[in-house]
Design a protein around this motif. Sequence first.
Motif, mmCIF file in Angstrom:
data_model
loop_
_atom_site.group_PDB
_atom_site.id
_atom_site.type_symbol
_atom_site.label_atom_id
_atom_site.label_comp_id
_atom_site.label_asym_id
_atom_site.label_seq_id
_atom_site.Cartn_x
_atom_site.Cartn_y
_atom_site.Cartn_z
ATOM 1 N N PHE A 1 6.726 41.529 -32.835
ATOM 2 C CA PHE A 1 7.242 41.764 -34.118
ATOM 3 C C PHE A 1 7.866 42.781 -34.567
ATOM 4 N N LYS B 1 15.747 33.652 -34.876
ATOM 5 C CA LYS B 1 16.380 33.338 -36.169
ATOM 6 C C LYS B 1 17.599 32.698 -35.902
ATOM 7 N N TYR C 1 16.929 37.125 -31.282
ATOM 8 C CA TYR C 1 16.003 36.629 -30.556
ATOM 9 C C TYR C 1 15.114 37.808 -30.114
ATOM 10 N N ASP D 1 12.440 29.551 -41.707
ATOM 11 C CA ASP D 1 11.434 29.914 -40.935
ATOM 12 C C ASP D 1 10.402 30.961 -41.438
ATOM 13 N N GLU D 2 9.642 31.524 -40.526
ATOM 14 C CA GLU D 2 8.658 32.593 -40.702
ATOM 15 C C GLU D 2 9.261 33.632 -41.615
ATOM 16 N N SER D 3 10.342 34.299 -41.689
ATOM 17 C CA SER D 3 11.022 35.116 -42.322
ATOM 18 C C SER D 3 11.180 34.691 -43.817
ATOM 19 N N GLU E 1 10.283 31.186 -26.838
ATOM 20 C CA GLU E 1 11.410 31.603 -27.805
ATOM 21 C C GLU E 1 12.723 31.253 -27.288
ATOM 22 N N PHE F 1 10.108 35.938 -32.099
ATOM 23 C CA PHE F 1 10.822 34.899 -32.923
ATOM 24 C C PHE F 1 12.138 34.615 -32.632
#
Length: 439
Positions: A43, A69, A39, A75-77, A22, A67
């Motif tokens: 999770f 952001k 950052y 993204d995955e969010s 990351e 992750f």
Amino acid sequence: MEILVMAGQLILGLSILVGLHELGHLLAAKAFGMRVEQYFIGFPPKVWSIKRGETEYGLGAIPLGGFVKISGMIDESLDTAHTNAEPQPYEFRSKPAWQRLIVMLGGIIVNVIVGILIFVILAYKNGNTYLATKDAKYGIVAYDLAKSIGLQTGDKIVKVNGKYIVDFNEIRSSDVLLGDNSYYTVERGGKQLDIYIPNNFADKLIGKKGDTEPFIAPIEPFKVGELAPGQPAQKAGLKTGDVITSINGKPIQFYHEFVEAIKPLKNKPIDLGINRNGSPLTLHMTTTPDGTIGFYRESLLKLTTEEYTFGQALAVGTNKAFQVVFDNIKGFGKIFRGEVSASKALSGPIGIAQNLFGGIWDWNRFWAVTGLLSMALAFMNALPIPALDGGHATILGYEIISGRKPSDKFLEGAQRVGMVILLGLMAFAIFNDVFKAVF
């Protein structure tokens, strides 16, 4: 205690690798003037965080990922609130495609660099200690799997795929066991003959619990090494350096003979003949319910140690690092061709902890496994699956070549599909681990 050691190594290793992965994204994004909002290593739920400038740095409670952001990125969010506003200069979506591509590849690049560095440092620090084929002078122990393809105990393997081998470990290398149409040339009774390895043999090597089944080992003369505390051998007076010569009067010369002789004698009294500093002795003890007495063997076969200059270590370490990638490619090829069962070959966090890290904390082993996982993580992330870095890179590659940027709706849909695929794979891997552990 072993479970805690396994879990500790897994969490530390993955935290290091995910954190650096990351960080690769973060540094690339900041270098191009993108705003990085978060950052995190791990999770949610959030355990701890601190804000520095525009970025919140933190730790999550689930330590199996992480992750970054980046503003303006789907993204995955699955945060799409920004898509209803005009792109801002600091957002991911407002930057040229080539810059976005470098950001997406940043984590993969860092994992490759880390994997190479670990293997190079280990090669330079430890060199290479191995059993030369010429020093495996008593031949091989052929376990049931080896016997199933025609090998016999006492065979001497002199060639692999027609080439003479120097290191005994080449017999069990991935090039052989994951290759196609591989074969051994063995010496038996003064003659040479070829023994072919079935293309689906790798599937047979993987046990029901995901561990490796016994296959081939060198025939080893041995002496007693470290003793396990409180076990029958220590209680009866066996000492490090003793040479075992018999069990209940049956002569013993090699380690596999000792194992074969004691295996049926579970929870039974035995007379153990030994040689201690040239003097014969007999010790009386009762084996455990598993048919053991509690000592580690020390092989009397001569080992060869090769030390490397830094330049040599750089070449050797880099080759070992990329061999992990090549092995993954070969392994997936075997799975897709139906030669290896996916349920046997694929492991989740439980399988990785058990079969790779193990229950003893050894720093050399820890870093070797961490280097392997770093290269495997780079490979897996490079796969063109939506939601993975490789999926984002594939879409950006299309944009660069075609000059057309996919719509936000398409990117959102691709991300959702990718998340379903990844969650499905993770669920399969974890269920598979539990199934193998229980059954």
